[in-house]
Write a protein that holds these residues in place. Structure first.
Motif, PDB file in Angstrom:
ATOM      1  N   ALA A   1       0.754   5.327   8.779  1.00 27.26           N
ATOM      2  CA  ALA A   1       2.175   5.126   9.066  1.00 27.26           C
ATOM      3  C   ALA A   1       2.579   5.892  10.325  1.00 27.26           C
ATOM      4  CB  ALA A   1       3.023   5.578   7.872  1.00 27.26           C
ATOM      5  N   ASP A   2       2.089   7.115  10.455  1.00 26.23           N
ATOM      6  CA  ASP A   2       2.389   7.920  11.637  1.00 26.23           C
ATOM      7  C   ASP A   2       1.885   7.228  12.896  1.00 26.23           C
ATOM      8  OD1 ASP A   2       3.186  10.047  13.239  1.00 26.23           O
ATOM      9  OD2 ASP A   2       1.337  11.174  12.884  1.00 26.23           O
ATOM     10  N   ALA A   3       0.643   6.733  12.857  1.00 27.28           N
ATOM     11  CA  ALA A   3       0.082   6.046  14.022  1.00 27.28           C
ATOM     12  C   ALA A   3       0.895   4.813  14.372  1.00 27.28           C
ATOM     13  CB  ALA A   3      -1.370   5.666  13.742  1.00 27.28           C
ATOM     14  N   THR A   4       1.344   4.085  13.353  1.00 28.26           N
ATOM     15  CA  THR A   4       2.164   2.906  13.604  1.00 28.26           C
ATOM     16  C   THR A   4       3.451   3.282  14.310  1.00 28.26           C
ATOM     17  OG1 THR A   4       1.291   1.888  11.585  1.00 28.26           O
ATOM     18  CG2 THR A   4       3.267   0.913  12.535  1.00 28.26           C
TER      19      THR A   4
ATOM     20  N   ASP B   1       5.115  11.024 -11.687  1.00 28.95           N
ATOM     21  CA  ASP B   1       4.239  12.175 -11.929  1.00 28.95           C
ATOM     22  C   ASP B   1       2.897  12.068 -11.189  1.00 28.95           C
ATOM     23  OD1 ASP B   1       6.143  13.224 -13.624  1.00 28.95           O
ATOM     24  OD2 ASP B   1       5.287  12.266 -15.407  1.00 28.95           O
ATOM     25  N   GLU B   2       2.749  11.032 -10.397  1.00 28.02           N
ATOM     26  CA  GLU B   2       1.494  10.832  -9.671  1.00 28.02           C
ATOM     27  C   GLU B   2       1.267  11.985  -8.695  1.00 28.02           C
ATOM     28  OE1 GLU B   2      -0.652   7.241  -7.081  1.00 28.02           O
ATOM     29  OE2 GLU B   2       1.533   7.292  -7.356  1.00 28.02           O
ATOM     30  N   LYS B   3       0.031  12.484  -8.642  1.00 29.95           N
ATOM     31  CA  LYS B   3      -0.297  13.572  -7.738  1.00 29.95           C
ATOM     32  C   LYS B   3      -0.717  13.031  -6.371  1.00 29.95           C
ATOM     33  CE  LYS B   3      -1.736  16.858 -11.301  1.00 29.95           C
ATOM     34  NZ  LYS B   3      -2.839  17.737 -11.786  1.00 29.95           N
ATOM     35  N   PRO B   4      -0.395  13.760  -5.308  1.00 29.95           N
ATOM     36  CA  PRO B   4      -0.825  13.320  -3.971  1.00 29.95           C
ATOM     37  C   PRO B   4      -2.345  13.231  -3.895  1.00 29.95           C
ATOM     38  CG  PRO B   4       0.818  15.069  -3.815  1.00 29.95           C
ATOM     39  CD  PRO B   4       0.413  14.996  -5.251  1.00 29.95           C
ATOM     40  N   SER B   5      -2.829  12.181  -3.274  1.00 28.07           N
ATOM     41  CA  SER B   5      -4.270  11.959  -3.184  1.00 28.07           C
ATOM     42  C   SER B   5      -4.694  11.769  -1.733  1.00 28.07           C
ATOM     43  CB  SER B   5      -4.664  10.716  -3.990  1.00 28.07           C
ATOM     44  OG  SER B   5      -4.144   9.551  -3.355  1.00 28.07           O
ATOM     45  N   ALA B   6      -6.008  11.671  -1.528  1.00 22.40           N
ATOM     46  CA  ALA B   6      -6.537  11.414  -0.187  1.00 22.40           C
ATOM     47  C   ALA B   6      -6.092  10.049   0.314  1.00 22.40           C
ATOM     48  CB  ALA B   6      -8.061  11.502  -0.211  1.00 22.40           C
ATOM     49  N   VAL B   7      -5.940   9.093  -0.601  1.00 19.56           N
ATOM     50  CA  VAL B   7      -5.471   7.766  -0.200  1.00 19.56           C
ATOM     51  C   VAL B   7      -4.049   7.846   0.335  1.00 19.56           C
ATOM     52  CG1 VAL B   7      -4.870   5.454  -1.036  1.00 19.56           C
ATOM     53  CG2 VAL B   7      -7.007   6.538  -1.767  1.00 19.56           C
ATOM     54  N   HIS B   8      -3.192   8.595  -0.344  1.00 19.60           N
ATOM     55  CA  HIS B   8      -1.830   8.784   0.162  1.00 19.60           C
ATOM     56  C   HIS B   8      -1.846   9.395   1.556  1.00 19.60           C
ATOM     57  CE1 HIS B   8      -0.705   8.908  -4.309  1.00 19.60           C
ATOM     58  NE2 HIS B   8      -0.141   7.823  -3.820  1.00 19.60           N
TER      59      HIS B   8
ATOM     60  N   CYS C   1       0.855  -1.200   0.000  1.00 17.76           N
ATOM     61  CA  CYS C   1       0.000   0.000   0.000  1.00 17.76           C
ATOM     62  C   CYS C   1       0.888   1.247   0.000  1.00 17.76           C
ATOM     63  CB  CYS C   1      -0.921   0.017   1.224  1.00 17.76           C
ATOM     64  SG  CYS C   1      -1.961  -1.432   1.391  1.00 17.76           S
ATOM     65  N   PRO C   2       1.399   1.659  -1.137  1.00 14.38           N
ATOM     66  CA  PRO C   2       2.304   2.819  -1.188  1.00 14.38           C
ATOM     67  C   PRO C   2       1.663   4.058  -0.574  1.00 14.38           C
ATOM     68  CG  PRO C   2       2.272   1.666  -3.283  1.00 14.38           C
ATOM     69  CD  PRO C   2       1.172   1.071  -2.470  1.00 14.38           C
ATOM     70  N   ALA C   3       2.393   4.661   0.346  1.00 14.30           N
ATOM     71  CA  ALA C   3       1.859   5.840   1.027  1.00 14.30           C
ATOM     72  C   ALA C   3       2.261   7.138   0.336  1.00 14.30           C
ATOM     73  CB  ALA C   3       2.349   5.868   2.480  1.00 14.30           C
ATOM     74  N   LEU C   4       3.203   7.050  -0.597  1.00 14.20           N
ATOM     75  CA  LEU C   4       3.703   8.259  -1.243  1.00 14.20           C
ATOM     76  C   LEU C   4       3.510   8.180  -2.756  1.00 14.20           C
ATOM     77  CD1 LEU C   4       7.059   8.595   0.730  1.00 14.20           C
ATOM     78  CD2 LEU C   4       4.913   9.813   1.159  1.00 14.20           C
ATOM     79  N   PRO C   5       3.214   9.304  -3.400  1.00 12.50           N
ATOM     80  CA  PRO C   5       3.066   9.302  -4.862  1.00 12.50           C
ATOM     81  C   PRO C   5       4.395   9.005  -5.545  1.00 12.50           C
ATOM     82  CG  PRO C   5       2.995  11.539  -3.985  1.00 12.50           C
ATOM     83  CD  PRO C   5       2.987  10.637  -2.800  1.00 12.50           C
ATOM     84  N   LYS C   6       4.313   8.349  -6.701  1.00  7.99           N
ATOM     85  CA  LYS C   6       5.512   8.002  -7.453  1.00  7.99           C
ATOM     86  C   LYS C   6       5.517   8.712  -8.789  1.00  7.99           C
ATOM     87  CE  LYS C   6       5.786   3.375  -5.410  1.00  7.99           C
ATOM     88  NZ  LYS C   6       5.795   1.925  -5.687  1.00  7.99           N
TER      89      LYS C   6
END
Length: 339
Positions: free
Chosen positions: A317-320, A303-310, A296-301
């Motif tokens: 990840a922060d909570a973990t 040219d992918e734009k940041p999304s709500a899923v990211h 489950c990639p947390a960061l855009p790769k």
């Protein structure tokens, strides 16, 4: 929804079924919910129907049917299934998982702490006094007791454990089974990770930065969560933007279940005087995070734009990382942001 909150929800469901005269039983003081032993059985399971069947004069399956109908209507519960003779398998909703992430990030280092043992003023002391492992285990148990609400002082309780036996390891010049050679963090892990009755065998392998080393995996997973946060900021992921986090991937829900279970693990480790239970939970949490990171990639790769899923995955990840650090600190072990 944490296991404690779900337990209270199930108990309230029993109470309402009794009030509606659907069941004629004495309402129990508490209900146990646990992670199921294998995937595909929901997020949590409870055997409350089997416990109540005899009193109710019904089969466990019939009791489970009554409770399942009511439980399925509760906020935060997506599905309730009956398994076997009457086990209730409960699947939480995406919203309930988002609430867990929010709670962890709001409470920070306080997540996992509670007052379940507030009435038990106790301090654990090593037996015999000065024994190396017993002293460290006593320190960790006292930290767990305080985290679970037990005040210090009052009753003193002796704790004895199997001590390590120094012995040389083949093909080594040193004696790596001496915990003093490992440094404070690895030595603590070596002495706290085995159950009390098992004599630990500290080895220099605990200093290796490789996947086979469980301490490294736990600390590495924590450091990766901190790196995700740093990189998310640089890539413009709006981590703090309000959104309903869509946690549905199996790797996400497995990780969230372990995070939600952390407060129960702390309480159980305190009650059982067993810091090894916390250490094993941190291993499972770290392994689940590393699977989540891959699937489950947390960061855009590119040219992918940041999304709500990211953004949602970065929050997870922060909570973990917060939980991993909190657990390590309860064991007296550092949680560096960089490895």
């Amino acid at each position: 929804m944490t296991p404690a909150e779900l337990s209270w929800t199930v108990l309230s469901t029993v109470r309402r079924a009794v009030a509606a005269e659907e069941l004629q039983v004495a309402v129990p003081e508490k209900v146990v919910v646990q992670r199921p032993p294998r995937p595909g059985c929901g997020d949590y399971a409870t055997n409350v129907a089997l416990q109540l069947a005899g009193q109710a004069g019904r089969s466990a399956y019939e009791v489970a049917e009554i409770l399942a109908v009511r439980l399925a209507k509760e906020p935060g519960i997506a599905q309730v299934e009956i398994a076997g003779a009457g086990f209730l398998n409960i699947t939480l909703s995406a919203r309930a998982y988002a609430d867990v992430v929010r709670q962890v990030r709001e409470q920070g280092a306080g997540y996992g702490r509670g007052d379940a043992l507030a009435g038990d003023a106790v301090t654990v002391v090593a037996e015999p006094p000065g024994a190396v492992r017993a002293t460290l285990v006593a320190e960790a148990v006292n930290a767990l007791l305080r985290a679970a609400g037990a005040p210090p002082g009052g009753r003193r309780e002796s704790l004895s454990v199997a001590e390590p036996e120094p012995e040389p390891e083949p093909a080594r010049q040193e004696q790596p089974h001496d915990p003093h050679r490992l440094g404070p963090d690895a030595a603590r892990w070596a002495l706290l990770r085995p159950p009390a009755e098992d004599a630990p065998r500290p080895t220099s392998a605990l200093l290796d930065q490789r996947e086979a080393n469980p301490l490294f995996r736990v600390r590495y997973a924590h450091s990766r969560t901190r790196a995700v946060l740093r990189n998310a900021h640089d890539l413009g992921v709006r981590v703090e933007a309000a959104a309903r986090d869509p946690y549905r991937h199996p790797a996400e829900t497995e990780l969230l279940g372990l995070i939600a279970d952390f407060p129960r693990v702390v309480e159980t480790a305190a009650r059982r005087r067993a810091p090894d239970r916390l250490a094993r939970h941190l291993e499972r949490l770290a392994d689940a995070y590393l699977r989540f990171q891959d699937e489950c990639p947390a960061l855009p790769k590119g040219d992918e734009k940041p999304s709500a899923v990211h953004a949602a995955r970065v929050r997870l990840a922060d909570a973990t990382g917060i939980v991993l650090a909190g657990g390590l600190h309860l064991l007296g072990i550092s949680a560096p942001d960089h490895l």
